[in-house]
Design an enzyme around this catalytic site. Structure first.
Site, PDB file in Angstrom:
ATOM      1  N   LYS A 209      -9.087   2.868  -2.760  1.00 18.77           N
ATOM      2  CA  LYS A 209      -9.468   2.335  -1.449  1.00 18.77           C
ATOM      3  C   LYS A 209     -10.818   2.885  -1.037  1.00 18.77           C
ATOM      4  CE  LYS A 209      -7.354   1.672   3.151  1.00 18.77           C
ATOM      5  NZ  LYS A 209      -6.142   1.970   3.946  1.00 18.77           N
TER       6      LYS A 209
ATOM      7  N   CYS B  26      -6.037  -3.044   1.697  1.00 14.45           N
ATOM      8  CA  CYS B  26      -5.884  -3.087   3.162  1.00 14.45           C
ATOM      9  C   CYS B  26      -7.220  -3.138   3.895  1.00 14.45           C
ATOM     10  CB  CYS B  26      -5.030  -1.902   3.626  1.00 14.45           C
ATOM     11  SG  CYS B  26      -4.316  -2.148   5.279  1.00 14.45           S
TER      12      CYS B  26
ATOM     13  N   GLU C 118       0.820  -1.216   0.000  1.00 11.95           N
ATOM     14  CA  GLU C 118       0.000   0.000   0.000  1.00 11.95           C
ATOM     15  C   GLU C 118       0.858   1.272   0.000  1.00 11.95           C
ATOM     16  OE1 GLU C 118      -3.769   1.841   2.583  1.00 11.95           O
ATOM     17  OE2 GLU C 118      -2.613   0.149   3.364  1.00 11.95           O
TER      18      GLU C 118
END
Length: 542
Positions: free
Chosen positions: A114, A150, A45
């Protein structure tokens, strides 16, 4: 349509803000993965920015540098080598996203953002990023690959959306902070997503230290059958390739090497070593300076420092006062020799006499008390900072979590310094770590582990004069800090109510000190300075 896909996992240690250095790491990882036969390389990430960039990521110049790095990597993929799924900040339509950009054959073949931005614990994503829309899979050479980022896999919704829109494989870039027991939590989380989606799952985690947060790597792959297929090492950079093969039901991950799991004490020690090494090296300090007292905390700190940086970069200084015991002098010297670090002695008695003479007109005939004890600690702090200024090493403080919680430390004295590897380590764990380290090779003299802990600021002083026994204290602190229990609940678990209330008062009253303490390695689920944010002015007493 291909029936085999080899994915290179780039478990890297980026440096926040060093876009050119991080770009070089990604390029090197891609080259290594190409040697391993990878078709596609996945990064962790925000690898080009480093995680977490905090408000640095809001600077237009920084965003531009990250965009230019993506463009450089896009050009690299014209060479016919592996495609690259690279994670980076990405500005589009005047919004800033935490993104993954897919690059192949000189083109951007897709982007995903994200969705679930964490805003708890050490995370602060919502301050700087815009949440992305629910994502479908990216299509790479006919394979539909989901790339939830994530936090997107810590709940079911994003993976469910990917599965419902035809996803076949899940590749998850992460920057997941270390804490004790976190590896099992991640694997069980992955298993849950596999059960829900029926898709094989790769969890690629960053490695390295960033300020107080440690990323421990330990990346892994799960098959559609929920079994662990491959696992990378913890606490070190690694590039490894996993292969997926199409079968009659979908895709399956082929078995690969599985790195051994560390026990909790070994993992804590390795986290401290990595955290200190990266903090010192990434900030550019040539060495470290430690006040070596003959006690257990400074001995463990010195051992960690030598393991992290090499003994030649560690300078220990014993600063005796008239209250320093012969045993402490002997133990400090023996410890320094066992570790192999430079050792000097500087008496603080002349400073004590000077301060007594300086302050006598103001203090008059008042009885000596904690003031004079704190002067000793501050004289040591000034000494260490002077050595740091003159010789260039960064001062390490040595207070543990039990002491920091209770305020059993002197502001501008033993709290002086640039970093504290024991900041999130309870005193009882300090002893366990020392015993573990000695099993690898004895560096901490046995008497340091057996004598009663003492600050030695007055005759016959013991920590137990001011604090409950450490096993009792640590159990209460874990309840108050990590579990947010109140005094009644802790008393119901068998703790003395008066002791619990005393610990609570000391914990709350020391907040002003902790705000001024140096950073240190996060070990537990709740780092007391960053994840437990209490007001200094606080009238609530429970």
């Amino acid at each position: 349509m291909t029936d085999s896909l080899k994915v290179g996992l780039a478990q890297l240690n980026p440096k926040v803000g060093d876009v050119s250095g991080n770009l070089a790491k990604v390029r090197a990882a891609r080259a290594e993965a190409a040697k391993q036969g990878a078709d596609l390389v996945l990064t962790t990430e925000l690898v080009l920015a480093g995680y977490f960039p905090e408000d640095l990521v809001l600077k237009p110049a920084f965003q531009k540098a990250c965009h230019e790095a993506v463009e450089a990597l896009r050009a690299d993929t014209r060479d016919g080598g592996p495609a690259l799924f690279v994670a980076t900040p990405w500005r589009e339509d005047d919004k800033l996203y935490n993104a993954i950009v897919a690059l192949d054959k000189g083109e951007i073949i897709g982007k995903r953002y994200k969705v679930d931005l964490p805003n708890y614990g050490v995370f602060d994503d919502k301050r700087v990023f815009t949440p992305g829309p629910m994502p479908g899979p990216l299509v790479y050479r006919g394979v539909r690959i989901g790339v939830p980022i994530c936090e997107d896999v810590w709940t079911a919704d994003v993976v469910e959306c990917i599965a419902e829109t035809g996803g076949e494989i899940l590749l998850v870039p992460n920057a997941s902070p270390y804490e004790v027991g976190k590896t099992d939590v991640r694997v069980q989380l992955g298993v849950q997503r596999v059960v829900e989606s029926g898709l094989p799952f790769v969890y690629l985690n960053q490695v390295g230290g960033q300020d107080e947060v440690i990323y421990d790597g330990g990346s892994f792959a799960l098959g559609a059958d929920r079994r662990l297929k491959a696992k990378l090492a913890s606490f070190r950079e690694e590039v490894a390739t996993v292969e997926f093969r199409r079968n009659g039901k979908g895709w399956e991950c082929q078995p690969g090497p599985i790195a051994p799991e560390l026990n909790s004490i070994e993992s804590i020690y390795q986290a401290m070593v990595l955290g200190l090494r990266d903090y010192v090296n990434k900030t550019g300090f040539p060495s470290v300076v430690i006040g070596l007292s003959g006690g257990v905390d400074s001995a463990l700190t010195a051992a960690v420092a030598a393991d992290a940086l090499g003994a030649a970069r560690v300078h220990a200084i014993m600063m005796p006062s008239p209250y320093t015991s012969r045993e402490s002098l002997e133990d400090a010297e023996a410890c320094a020799k066992a570790i192999g670090i430079k050792y000097d002695t500087v008496s603080i008695e002349p400073a004590m006499k000077a301060f007594r003479a300086m302050l006598q007109p103001l203090f008059g005939n008042r009885k000596e008390d904690v003031t004079e004890e704190n002067i000793q600690s501050r004289a040591r702090g000034v000494t260490l900072m002077a050595v740091s200024n003159k010789l260039g090493g960064m001062v390490l403080t040595t207070g543990n979590k039990s002491e920091m919680a209770m305020g059993y430390a002197t502001l501008y004295g033993d709290m002086n310094g640039g970093y504290n590897v024991l900041k999130d380590v309870y005193k009882t764990t300090v002893f366990e770590l020392c015993k573990w380290r000695n099993r690898q090779g004895r560096v901490i003299p046995e008497r340091i582990l057996t004598k009663p802990p003492s600050a030695e600021l007055r005759p016959d002083q013991k920590d137990s004069d001011s604090l409950p026994p450490y096993p009792v204290l640590d159990a209460i602190l874990k309840g108050l800090i990590e579990r947010d229990l109140d005094a009644t609940a802790l008393a119901a678990e068998g703790h003395d109510l008066a002791t619990v209330n005393r610990v609570w008062r000391l914990l709350e009253g020391a907040e002003y000190k902790r705000r001024q303490a140096p950073p240190g390695v996060k070990i537990t689920s709740r780092l007391i300075s960053r994840e437990r944010r209490y007001p200094i002015v606080n009238g609530f007493r429970g």
